[in-house]
Design a protein around this motif. Structure first.
Motif, PDB file in Angstrom:
ATOM      1  N   UNK A 179       0.643  -1.139   0.198  1.00 21.71           N
ATOM      2  CA  UNK A 179      -0.004  -0.085  -0.173  1.00 21.71           C
ATOM      3  C   UNK A 179       0.901   1.196  -0.361  1.00 21.71           C
ATOM      4  N   UNK A 180       2.165   1.246   0.741  1.00 20.51           N
ATOM      5  CA  UNK A 180       2.910   2.331   0.701  1.00 20.51           C
ATOM      6  C   UNK A 180       3.696   2.697  -0.647  1.00 20.51           C
ATOM      7  N   UNK A 181       3.959   1.460  -1.415  1.00 19.90           N
ATOM      8  CA  UNK A 181       4.657   1.901  -2.504  1.00 19.90           C
ATOM      9  C   UNK A 181       4.001   1.955  -3.619  1.00 19.90           C
ATOM     10  N   UNK A 182       2.815   1.245  -3.532  1.00 24.21           N
ATOM     11  CA  UNK A 182       1.660   1.209  -4.853  1.00 24.21           C
ATOM     12  C   UNK A 182       1.433   2.419  -5.423  1.00 24.21           C
ATOM     13  N   UNK A 183       0.893   3.417  -4.592  1.00 24.22           N
ATOM     14  CA  UNK A 183       0.686   4.824  -5.185  1.00 24.22           C
ATOM     15  C   UNK A 183       2.184   5.367  -5.894  1.00 24.22           C
ATOM     16  N   UNK A 184       3.193   4.966  -5.197  1.00 23.97           N
ATOM     17  CA  UNK A 184       4.461   5.849  -5.713  1.00 23.97           C
ATOM     18  C   UNK A 184       4.577   5.388  -7.101  1.00 23.97           C
ATOM     19  N   UNK A 185       4.448   3.798  -7.000  1.00 25.78           N
ATOM     20  CA  UNK A 185       4.940   3.380  -8.389  1.00 25.78           C
ATOM     21  C   UNK A 185       3.858   3.516  -9.414  1.00 25.78           C
ATOM     22  N   UNK A 186       2.586   3.635  -9.099  1.00 23.64           N
ATOM     23  CA  UNK A 186       1.624   4.144 -10.203  1.00 23.64           C
ATOM     24  C   UNK A 186       1.601   5.370 -10.571  1.00 23.64           C
ATOM     25  N   UNK A 187       1.993   6.217  -9.606  1.00 20.11           N
ATOM     26  CA  UNK A 187       2.299   7.808 -10.146  1.00 20.11           C
ATOM     27  C   UNK A 187       3.480   8.209 -10.820  1.00 20.11           C
ATOM     28  N   UNK A 188       4.613   7.264 -10.356  1.00 18.72           N
ATOM     29  CA  UNK A 188       5.798   7.770 -11.114  1.00 18.72           C
ATOM     30  C   UNK A 188       5.581   7.005 -12.568  1.00 18.72           C
ATOM     31  N   UNK A 323     -10.513   8.859  -3.558  1.00 20.92           N
ATOM     32  CA  UNK A 323     -10.629  10.235  -4.066  1.00 20.92           C
ATOM     33  C   UNK A 323      -9.750  11.264  -3.427  1.00 20.92           C
ATOM     34  N   UNK A 324      -8.824  10.852  -2.276  1.00 24.59           N
ATOM     35  CA  UNK A 324      -8.051  11.854  -2.094  1.00 24.59           C
ATOM     36  C   UNK A 324      -6.856  12.059  -2.790  1.00 24.59           C
ATOM     37  N   UNK A 325      -6.519  11.175  -3.608  1.00 20.58           N
ATOM     38  CA  UNK A 325      -5.513  11.352  -4.795  1.00 20.58           C
ATOM     39  C   UNK A 325      -6.074  12.339  -5.731  1.00 20.58           C
ATOM     40  N   UNK A 326      -7.540  12.297  -5.900  1.00 23.04           N
ATOM     41  CA  UNK A 326      -8.157  13.294  -6.774  1.00 23.04           C
ATOM     42  C   UNK A 326      -8.067  14.684  -6.425  1.00 23.04           C
ATOM     43  N   UNK A 327      -8.069  14.775  -5.050  1.00 28.10           N
ATOM     44  CA  UNK A 327      -8.191  16.033  -4.195  1.00 28.10           C
ATOM     45  C   UNK A 327      -6.764  16.553  -4.481  1.00 28.10           C
ATOM     46  N   UNK A 328      -5.837  15.821  -4.421  1.00 27.35           N
ATOM     47  CA  UNK A 328      -4.366  16.404  -4.654  1.00 27.35           C
ATOM     48  C   UNK A 328      -4.173  16.908  -5.763  1.00 27.35           C
ATOM     49  N   UNK A 329      -4.464  16.122  -6.875  1.00 24.56           N
ATOM     50  CA  UNK A 329      -4.216  16.447  -8.162  1.00 24.56           C
ATOM     51  C   UNK A 329      -5.111  17.491  -8.857  1.00 24.56           C
ATOM     52  N   UNK A 330      -6.377  17.464  -8.454  1.00 23.90           N
ATOM     53  CA  UNK A 330      -7.315  18.585  -9.082  1.00 23.90           C
ATOM     54  C   UNK A 330      -7.220  19.797  -8.410  1.00 23.90           C
ATOM     55  N   UNK A 331      -7.128  19.865  -6.916  1.00 25.72           N
ATOM     56  CA  UNK A 331      -7.279  21.093  -6.334  1.00 25.72           C
ATOM     57  C   UNK A 331      -6.042  21.571  -5.788  1.00 25.72           C
ATOM     58  N   UNK A 332      -5.042  20.744  -5.574  1.00 20.07           N
ATOM     59  CA  UNK A 332      -3.831  21.261  -5.235  1.00 20.07           C
ATOM     60  C   UNK A 332      -2.495  21.116  -6.403  1.00 20.07           C
ATOM     61  N   UNK A 333      -3.027  20.651  -7.575  1.00 17.60           N
ATOM     62  CA  UNK A 333      -2.024  20.802  -8.737  1.00 17.60           C
ATOM     63  C   UNK A 333      -0.865  19.866  -8.677  1.00 17.60           C
ATOM     64  N   UNK A 334      -1.108  18.619  -7.769  1.00 16.67           N
ATOM     65  CA  UNK A 334       0.055  17.798  -7.585  1.00 16.67           C
ATOM     66  C   UNK A 334      -0.114  16.726  -9.046  1.00 16.67           C
ATOM     67  N   UNK A 335       1.104  16.384  -9.271  1.00 17.64           N
ATOM     68  CA  UNK A 335       1.325  15.496 -10.293  1.00 17.64           C
ATOM     69  C   UNK A 335       0.948  14.231  -9.636  1.00 17.64           C
ATOM     70  N   UNK A 336       0.970  13.055 -10.320  1.00 19.60           N
ATOM     71  CA  UNK A 336       0.318  11.810  -9.947  1.00 19.60           C
ATOM     72  C   UNK A 336       1.553  10.937  -9.047  1.00 19.60           C
ATOM     73  N   UNK A 337       2.559  11.361  -9.064  1.00 22.88           N
ATOM     74  CA  UNK A 337       3.654  10.989  -8.478  1.00 22.88           C
ATOM     75  C   UNK A 337       3.688  11.556  -7.140  1.00 22.88           C
ATOM     76  N   UNK A 338       3.393  12.900  -7.045  1.00 19.68           N
ATOM     77  CA  UNK A 338       3.509  13.629  -5.853  1.00 19.68           C
ATOM     78  C   UNK A 338       2.167  13.309  -5.081  1.00 19.68           C
ATOM     79  N   UNK A 339       0.998  13.059  -5.642  1.00 19.36           N
ATOM     80  CA  UNK A 339      -0.109  12.663  -4.934  1.00 19.36           C
ATOM     81  C   UNK A 339       0.292  11.321  -4.275  1.00 19.36           C
ATOM     82  N   UNK A 340       0.925  10.515  -4.779  1.00 16.59           N
ATOM     83  CA  UNK A 340       1.294   8.939  -4.282  1.00 16.59           C
ATOM     84  C   UNK A 340       2.191   9.572  -3.188  1.00 16.59           C
ATOM     85  N   UNK A 341       3.016  10.362  -3.191  1.00 15.45           N
ATOM     86  CA  UNK A 341       3.760  10.739  -2.017  1.00 15.45           C
ATOM     87  C   UNK A 341       3.216  11.242  -0.715  1.00 15.45           C
ATOM     88  N   UNK A 342       2.204  11.914  -1.188  1.00 11.38           N
ATOM     89  CA  UNK A 342       1.004  12.550  -0.071  1.00 11.38           C
ATOM     90  C   UNK A 342       0.420  11.428   0.539  1.00 11.38           C
TER      91      UNK A 342
END
Length: 578
Positions: A179-188, A323-342
């Motif tokens: 779960x920790x590395x999944x969003x990082x791998x998917x985002x990167x 849906x929290x990654x959608x908040x990071x990307x749509x509202x805060x302007x994060x890239x997919x990998x930064x959303x994964x880090x968050x």
């Protein structure tokens, strides 16, 4: 001496006979009592389970950060189907996987599940359009859902319920790491335009898991020919269940997006599906010779409470994960990998929370307090999420997300026990398959509820200047998240404001769902935890209850008693099943 008084030899014989009767009764009533050995074979089996689960966890947690990029790349519209197809297939086939494990054995069923997961992953990676990807995710979900169920079943075969909290903690570590590395791998991979490798990476891991299963998963297999085993499958029950579950899942996926909630296209499959599930339960109770879901699994209030909690918990946790990654990307302007880090802090808290809870259940021999605390944490944190607005610092969302997995980890770890504690160990496979079904079925509801709320709110809030760019409908707006940062002001801020307000409604809905989970937890009773396993499914070569029976046959009462005394004799009586 009176002629009717027993002689000393007769007294000794009667005493030995009484001892034999006591031991025989204990064997028949309490079941196998031998504690499984924890040798190298056991740990190699455990390794095979953890590697198999790693892939499933990676798939569940990593897709959300890559999904906007995938949707944009494939020019798709129904993004929810990409997420829903996996749990839909897993949901429909989970009870069937439990039935196959009972009829054909654990190893062959595990290999079939790994094969389906590998095939689905390869097809996902090579997808050329959304329809292809959705079909591939369906195949992948059929294998992934079975892997989750089989892992729990095999652990139940080898470890008594009272000790299981510690061992499930190791599984929690595997899940938490994925779960920790999944969003990082998917985002990167998404950022680099290589999202296909998110699916291709499953192939070598699947190969390793299959080798481990072939080499070390040497559990006892049921006797009988292939024809006899096929005859023990509940084909009619499986057909009714798969059709009903699929009908409900399709309706939920269409609702509010492809078709309105009140349309016939949504209501007809939804109603037919629920009627089908009711008919399935009646069929299983009245006519099925080898039911895949025996009615007694839901006949006591504690198990029913555990199953309902296992259904509600993933709705909350997966909604935040999705849906929290959608908040990071749509509202805060994060890239997919930064959303994964968050999301990393959130993922890292799941493992410690599950480990602590599992250990506490093992030590205290109780599970209710942990569940009640977990529900209160989720109610509070969902309420706190609703305070996030456009100008809120990102750190608040990150901090609150860690609390989600603290509460969710407690629930994931502890709700397993009220499901199994009231049931005899011989029903563990069926009970675990049903428990896994509820958890996986909840994934469909989580993605659908959140997606429906998000899309309906976006329809109301997005500026017309933005929605006019999408002639195929606002559902495509989710795939537009990567381009929001390129919009000119004030349109960019207006779109971001619309997203944050729409996502806030998701959290408001989740407050009510978390409250419902707490209410469902109140009826459960404090049952003692089993100290035995079902020896029918132990490792090959295990003696188990045979040692007791052999000793009795040879008249060795002391030997039988010694074998049974290796572990405590506290098991549920028939009165505890009420």
């Amino acid at each position: 001496m009176s002629p009717t008084s027993p002689s000393s030899s007769e007294v000794a014989v009667n005493k030995d006979k009484s001892n034999v009767d006591e031991v025989v009764s204990a064997v028949l009533i309490e079941g196998p009592r031998t504690r499984p050995k924890r040798g190298l074979d056991f740990w190699l089996i455990f390794l095979a389970i953890c590697v198999s689960l790693f892939m499933s966890a990676l798939e569940v947690t990593g897709l959300s950060t890559a999904l906007p990029t995938i949707v944009e790349d494939l020019k798709g519209e129904n993004f929810i189907w990409v997420g829903s197809a996996y749990p839909l297939a897993a949901t429909a086939l989970l009870p069937a996987s439990g039935g196959m494990a009972q009829v054909f054995g654990r190893r062959i069923t595990m290999l079939i599940a790994l094969g389906l997961f590998a095939l689905g992953s390869a097809l996902c990676g090579s997808a050329q359009n959304m329809s292809w990807l959705i079909a591939a995710r369906t195949i992948q979900g059929a294998g992934g859902g079975a892997l989750q169920s089989l892992a729990s079943i095999i652990v139940a075969d080898l470890v008594p319920l009272r000790e299981r909290g510690i061992y499930t903690s190791f599984i929690a570590l595997t899940w938490a790491f994925a779960a920790a590395i999944g969003p990082l791998i998917g985002g990167s991979l998404a950022v680099k335009g290589q999202w296909r490798w998110f699916f291709y990476l499953n192939l070598p891991i699947t190969g390793l898991a299959a080798l481990l299963v072939l080499a070390f998963l040497r559990l006892k297999t049921p006797p009988g020919s292939l024809k006899e085993k096929l005859g023990r499958m509940d084909w009619i029950g499986n057909f009714i269940f798969i059709g009903s579950a699929t009908s409900i899942a399709i309706a939920l996926t269409w609702a509010g997006l492809t078709h309105p909630w009140k349309s016939a296209a949504t209501l007809v499959p939804l109603i037919v599906g629920f009627i089908g599930l009711a008919g399935f339960l009646v069929y299983e109770e009245q006519w099925a010779a080898h039911p895949i879901v025996p009615f007694k699994l839901l006949a006591n209030r504690t198990s029913l409470s555990g199953h309902l909690q296992s259904f509600i918990t993933p709705i909350l946790v997966i909604s935040v994960t999705y849906y929290l990654p959608a908040y990071y990307q749509a509202v805060k302007g994060d890239s997919a990998i930064h959303a994964g880090v968050n999301c990393l802090a959130m993922a890292l808290m799941l493992g410690p929370s599950m480990i602590f809870t599992g250990a506490s259940v093992t030590i205290t021999k109780s599970y209710r307090i942990q569940l009640w605390i977990g529900w209160w944490i989720l109610i509070i944190v969902m309420g706190a999420f609703t305070t996030i607005h456009y100008g809120t610092v990102k750190a608040r969302a990150i901090g609150l997300s860690t609390l989600v997995n603290i509460g969710g980890g407690m629930l994931y770890s502890a709700q397993y026990f009220p499901v199994l504690a009231p049931m005899p160990v011989s029903e563990s496979a069926h009970a675990i398959a049903l428990y896994s079904f509820f958890r996986t079925f909840a994934s469909v509801w989580a993605i659908t509820i959140g997606g429906t709320v998000l899309q309906n709110e976006l329809v109301r809030r997005l500026p017309v200047e933005f929605t006019s760019r999408f002639p195929n409908g606002v559902a495509l707006a989710y795939g537009s998240i990567p381009v929001i940062a390129t919009l000119d002001e004030p349109l960019r801020s207006e779109v971001r404001q619309a997203f944050v307000e729409s996502i806030r409604v998701i959290w408001q809905v989740m407050i009510g769902i978390a409250g419902l989970g707490l209410l469902c937890s109140l009826p459960m009773k404090a049952h003692p935890l089993h100290t035995q396993v079902d020896e029918s499914w132990g490792m090959e070569g295990g003696q188990g209850n045979k040692d007791v029976q052999t000793s009795l046959a040879n008249g060795d009462v002391e030997g039988a008693e010694k074998t049974m005394s290796e572990s405590e004799r506290e098991v549920p009586t028939l009165s505890r099943l009420n």
